[in-house]
Design a protein around this motif. Structure first.
Motif, PDB file in Angstrom:
ATOM      1  N   UNK A 107       0.797  -1.219   0.000  1.00 37.44           N
ATOM      2  CA  UNK A 107       0.000   0.000   0.000  1.00 37.44           C
ATOM      3  C   UNK A 107       0.830   1.270   0.000  1.00 37.44           C
ATOM      4  N   UNK A 108       2.158   1.142  -0.057  1.00 37.14           N
ATOM      5  CA  UNK A 108       3.020   2.321  -0.050  1.00 37.14           C
ATOM      6  C   UNK A 108       3.338   2.828   1.353  1.00 37.14           C
ATOM      7  N   UNK A 109       3.082   2.025   2.398  1.00 36.04           N
ATOM      8  CA  UNK A 109       3.335   2.429   3.783  1.00 36.04           C
ATOM      9  C   UNK A 109       4.706   1.956   4.239  1.00 36.04           C
ATOM     10  N   UNK A 110       5.357   2.756   5.095  1.00 38.89           N
ATOM     11  CA  UNK A 110       6.618   2.325   5.673  1.00 38.89           C
ATOM     12  C   UNK A 110       6.373   1.075   6.501  1.00 38.89           C
ATOM     13  N   UNK A 111       7.268   0.101   6.342  1.00 40.55           N
ATOM     14  CA  UNK A 111       7.101  -1.177   7.009  1.00 40.55           C
ATOM     15  C   UNK A 111       8.464  -1.731   7.384  1.00 40.55           C
ATOM     16  N   UNK A 112       8.428  -2.741   8.240  1.00 42.02           N
ATOM     17  CA  UNK A 112       9.632  -3.454   8.646  1.00 42.02           C
ATOM     18  C   UNK A 112       9.510  -4.870   8.109  1.00 42.02           C
ATOM     19  N   UNK A 113      10.530  -5.303   7.378  1.00 41.62           N
ATOM     20  CA  UNK A 113      10.507  -6.673   6.892  1.00 41.62           C
ATOM     21  C   UNK A 113      11.565  -7.464   7.643  1.00 41.62           C
ATOM     22  N   UNK A 114      11.148  -8.618   8.126  1.00 38.52           N
ATOM     23  CA  UNK A 114      12.048  -9.504   8.859  1.00 38.52           C
ATOM     24  C   UNK A 114      12.142 -10.777   8.042  1.00 38.52           C
TER      25      UNK A 114
END
Length: 185
Positions: A107-114
């Motif tokens: 959705x174009x949102x800042x996120x954290x990928x683990x």
């Protein structure tokens, strides 16, 4: 064996069931609608609800507390894709250390990928987002500036994504079912 001439026709049997149910409903309604001369009120001892263990039901005040514990967290979307999310309140829960790569996620949102699906990040009010240019970033007084593509370590409270009011859920398909509320701790 039954005589075919005396056995009910299958269509008649199928019609009789709904008609019988409708007749019972009408009779029950008629019985309930009999003449009552005043308002019907239940005696106080008839209204007490009990829990399966035999104890009395909780007071409504406790139900409100339970609703607040699972209540939604109001978030605000900042910018135009990519987006930042902020909230003025911190949810209840134990803050934990998390790490991963800061990305522009679903959705174009800042996120954290683990290792699994990306988790949306929600920052406290006062976070400053630079969402245009080569590397979108977020700046907070406690964290400094974090840029997309960097490995970051954060302290955050995990919340159900569905509890974020103000987040257009239809735009974040592909994100994890939980989001991370970044805290200053």
């Amino acid at each position: 064996m039954m005589n075919p001439q005396t056995a009910p026709h299958p269509t008649t049997a199928r019609r009789a069931l709904p008609l019988g149910a409708a007749l019972l409903a009408l009779v029950a309604t008629g019985c309930a609608a009999e003449d009552t001369e005043g308002p019907v009120t239940a005696a106080p001892d008839e209204t007490a609800q009990t829990e399966p263990d035999g104890g009395e039901a909780q007071d409504d005040g406790d139900a409100e507390d339970d609703a607040e514990a699972g209540s939604s967290l109001a978030v605000e979307t900042i910018g135009e894709s990519p987006y930042g999310l902020v909230a003025s309140e911190t949810p209840q829960g134990t803050p934990e250390e998390v790490s991963g790569e800061l990305i522009v996620g679903p959705g174009g949102y800042l996120a954290l990928t683990q290792q699994g699906q990306p988790q949306l990040l929600v920052f406290e009010d006062g976070a400053d987002f630079t969402l245009r240019g080569d590397r979108p970033s977020v700046t907070t007084p406690d964290l400094g500036t974090l840029e997309v593509g960097e490995e970051v370590e954060l302290t955050a409270v995990e919340v159900d994504r569905d509890s974020l009011s103000g987040l257009p859920l239809e735009r974040v398909s592909g994100a994890a079912d939980t989001a991370l509320m970044v805290t200053a701790d």
